[in-house]
Design a protein around this motif. Sequence first.
Motif: not given
Lengths: 74, 344, 162
Positions: A53, A55-56, A58, A60, B212, B247, B254, B260, B262, B264, B279, B281, B283, B286-288, B291, B316, B330
Amino acid sequence: MKQFRYLNSIMIFLFLAALISGVFVIKSESTEPVPPCDEYLEWCIDWCAEHNPDPQNYQQCLNECARKWLEWCT
Amino acid sequence: MIKKKVLLLPILILVFLAFNLLLEAELKKVLSIGSNQPDYLFMTVTGVVLDEEGNIYVADAGGSFIRKYNPEGVFIKEVGRYGQGPGEFSNSIGPLLYDGQKLYLKDDLNYRIAVLDKELNIENYIKLKGLRASLAKIDNLFYQISTKPGEPFPQVEIYNLKGDFVSSFFDERPDFFKGRTFSKKDYPAWVMFSRIVMAADRAAEEIAVTFTNPGDKIEIFFYTKEGKFKNKIEMDHLIKYKFSEFRLQFPPKYPKKSDQIIVWSIHYMGSGKILLDYWIVRYELEKAVDEKHYLLVVDRKSGRLLHQELVSNDLKVIGVKDGMLFGAEIAEDIPKVVLYKLDY
Amino acid sequence: MHRVVPTKERYEKRAYRRLLLILYFYSLLSVSCDKGEKMPYELLVKLGQKKDKIIFIIGKSDAVYNGWRSCEVDPNEERWKALYRMLSGAKDVELIICLPQSSKRSIESLPYDTLEVSKIKEPDNDIFLVSKDNKIVLEFRGVLDMSLLRQIYEIVGVESIS
């Protein structure tokens, strides 16, 4: 050169053993259905969305799907 | 005249306060289920629905099971184990739907939908082709997202209750694909970035579809239950945004900085409102590095943004119904099923 | 349109060729070298010094997966996490130590009560051996789903490790 004769027999034996075991490997039932190539990429993309869930992760996961698809299906 | 103005002032203040309250409304958690005890342990929750009595049904792809909890979140029953036989599920199950006293669980890797009663007895299976984690239902029709034959673009397929193909619809593309020619080597990127999500409104007998990965604007397309195009609404992004075309090549190269967006998931909220799980994001290579996770409430007719709320990145969103949001998150390293009240 | 190749067949043929190659090199190596232990015995003893009830999960770090399913993410990863979470919440478990397969020999002679869960093959075909007091009490081949997790929990949670 007698030892080569032994080697030959060993090689034949190994080949036959490998062949028989190979048949078992190929014939053995997988416990998990595997999506075929024409469905794998789309399935994998959805799998990524379900399991990542964030995005990063996701993204990858998607790149990994694409990499595997290109490696195995093209 | 002065009297009128005096009367108008408190009314205006009240309206202003009510408007502010509406904007500041927060998600209120009403229930959380999950612990390290087996009856409350989850792995990957992919479906949550409620019945009329408030009982909660949870599908978990990681554990290949479906569970029932009472409205207070007390465990009642669990069925399923990994496998392909009767009463067994693959590790790719979900979504879970509830309609007409029955539960419908999509089991992707077993190519079927399991139909269960409220006591979690499996009544029958509906064979279905296609491996997409999508399922919607209106009356006697199922909807599932698939890929157009020979193309990297998605479509929505309609099936009857026996699992027979009826028809398909959706022919739209995100704006960044327009004017580009598809080359075979870019196939994976095109499949990835043309992905769509959908929602069904049983009362209005309508399907909503959105991308998406949106382009310059968020576009939501509406169809009748038979798949006939009704209309489209558009809305601006929360930031100035243009889809980064790097992309579309694989592997992507990158740039130093990129954004970016999204979408969802999409959900019908009732009362003419649509909820988007949105979302943004940022970057660096390539590292977010940042977010932001929002819930956007959009007017179904005009596409006007009615409300936006920044929510936890751990949430989620799985479903929305009758002013409730069902999700998974979580917390303290324990996966939980959560129910939030939507006050907007 | 891209080629439609049955994945399973293609994968298994490749895997089989690779397996043969690996077996060949492994057999060459195994005659000359002995695999070193990754975790020394003394460290294991130290880890469990103040605990009576210990679970060793063996095999996680050496997990071999076939590199195809689920985007090469081990689909069992979340299940292993769930097992860990469940066991850490079970009574009579004070410490859980995850070890690679190569450390298995080290715990066999440990002076503690142990429960061992071995993961031997690839994720869809794992073999789980749960042993208690040096006796195998559960043997299962398949996927670590909730039903198996519950069985393991029964052994750990209901029956205490003596």
